[in-house]
Design an enzyme around this catalytic site. Structure first.
Site, PDB file in Angstrom:
ATOM      1  N   GLU A 119       0.826  -1.204   0.000  1.00 16.99           N
ATOM      2  CA  GLU A 119       0.000   0.000   0.000  1.00 16.99           C
ATOM      3  C   GLU A 119       0.869   1.266   0.000  1.00 16.99           C
ATOM      4  O   GLU A 119       1.840   1.365   0.737  1.00 16.99           O
ATOM      5  CB  GLU A 119      -0.912  -0.004   1.229  1.00 16.99           C
ATOM      6  CG  GLU A 119      -1.870   1.177   1.278  1.00 16.99           C
ATOM      7  CD  GLU A 119      -2.704   1.208   2.553  1.00 16.99           C
ATOM      8  OE1 GLU A 119      -3.753   1.877   2.547  1.00 16.99           O
ATOM      9  OE2 GLU A 119      -2.295   0.575   3.547  1.00 16.99           O
ATOM     10  N   LYS A 151     -10.147   2.302  -2.132  1.00 17.33           N
ATOM     11  CA  LYS A 151     -10.306   1.768  -0.783  1.00 17.33           C
ATOM     12  C   LYS A 151     -11.644   2.198  -0.183  1.00 17.33           C
ATOM     13  O   LYS A 151     -11.963   3.381  -0.132  1.00 17.33           O
ATOM     14  CB  LYS A 151      -9.139   2.256   0.080  1.00 17.33           C
ATOM     15  CG  LYS A 151      -9.068   1.651   1.474  1.00 17.33           C
ATOM     16  CD  LYS A 151      -7.784   2.099   2.150  1.00 17.33           C
ATOM     17  CE  LYS A 151      -7.603   1.518   3.534  1.00 17.33           C
ATOM     18  NZ  LYS A 151      -6.299   1.903   4.125  1.00 17.33           N
ATOM     19  N   CYS A 193      -5.759  -2.828   2.540  1.00 15.65           N
ATOM     20  CA  CYS A 193      -5.433  -2.691   3.964  1.00 15.65           C
ATOM     21  C   CYS A 193      -6.643  -2.807   4.895  1.00 15.65           C
ATOM     22  O   CYS A 193      -7.089  -3.908   5.153  1.00 15.65           O
ATOM     23  CB  CYS A 193      -4.662  -1.398   4.199  1.00 15.65           C
ATOM     24  SG  CYS A 193      -3.715  -1.396   5.761  1.00 15.65           S
TER      25      CYS A 193
END
Length: 298
Positions: free
Chosen positions: A48, A121, A158
């Site tokens: 990331e 995300k 994540c």
């Protein structure tokens, strides 16, 4: 008797530290991609926000200068390498969509300089040391797998890795692999027992996603200590990038504290076999799950 032929996919995870500049980080990524290609890898997952430090340890408007448009310099650089090396690459960019509108975005290149797809995300944390809500607008592209020459990739990022809903929705849309670019680590003030619990929880929850969906899973984390830009304690990123099979079995695992190119082979046919003996999708009680859309059942 199992008569299916094996369909092997060689994958690589590039676990890195911040090298101090965008140019240095991209140079290290290029070296890793070339090594992966030379080793026969077909798919490479990067960590990331690989272009720089994990800047979300504090809130500063100056950090928005790190953001890039898509397409932009980094996507063109990595796309060029994907085309040259004939790799499928999953990259991670701080996206400038418009003034005041930014995303934490994963990009997929399919052996071409063109972007095959992207994922923004969805789950954005706001915890001590991980102040991402200041920087990132939650994603608006949903949980849609990206079609590539090696299969449909369920790319998440994540904090998404803690939520079973995202993995499940990717699986329900036909994802054949789950991939998580990651930046997670310890508060140096935590004792060893707490550090062990956190790392074990991170690994366990993702192995659970692999099991529950009968899919291989790749998680690529960064490693090394990154000092906080202000008076914070900094973060010791714990590495431990890994690949799990469709029953959650470890296929490969990287160290906690070293830069590493992790390469392993996934037998993609096992997913079909595992889903036949553990048919979780068949037995889901979709008629009884309406309350999952509620924040909490009071």
């Amino acid at each position: 008797m199992n008569t299916q032929k094996s369909k092997n996919l060689i994958v690589a995870l590039l676990q890195e530290t911040d090298r101090g500049s965008v140019a240095a980080n991209l140079a290290a990524i290029e070296i890793g991609l070339r090594e992966a290609a030379a080793a026969g890898a077909q798919l490479v997952l990067l960590q990331e926000l690989h272009n720089g430090p994990y800047f979300c340890q504090h809130e500063s408007v100056a950090e928005f200068d790190r953001a890039e448009t898509i397409p932009g310099p980094s996507s063109e650089y990595i796309g060029g390498l994907a085309a040259e090396l004939k790799l499928v690459i999953v990259a991670s960019i701080f996206e400038r969509r418009a003034a005041g509108l930014y995303h934490n975005t994963a990009l997929v290149f399919d052996r071409s300089a063109a972007i095959a797809g992207k994922y923004r995300k969805m789950h954005i944390p706001d915890d001590p040391g991980f102040m991402e809500k200041f920087y990132f607008t939650p994603g608006d592209l949903g949980f849609e797998p990206i079609q590539t020459s090696v299969g449909k990739l369920g790319v998440l990022v994540c904090w998404d890795q803690w939520y079973p809903e995202g993995a499940r929705l990717m699986a329900l849309a036909g994802a054949e692999l789950l991939l998580y670019p990651t930046a997670i680590g310890w508060d140096p003030a935590d004792d060893d027992a707490e550090k062990a619990r956190q790392r074990d929880a991170w690994i366990t929850v993702q192995r659970g996603h692999a099991v529950a969906n009968g899919l291989p899973l790749l998680a690529c984390n960064r490693t090394g200590f990154e000092a906080a830009p202000d008076s914070g304690r900094g973060i010791q990123f714990w590495g431990s990038s890994f690949v799990a099979g469709p029953q959650g079995e470890f296929l490969a695992e990287a160290s906690r504290d070293q830069r590493e190119l992790l390469i392993t082979t996934i037998d993609m046919e096992r997913c079909e076999n595992v889903r036949r003996i553990w048919p979780f999708l068949r037995d889901r009680r979709i008629d009884a799950y309406a309350d999952i859309l509620k924040r909490f059942r009071d």
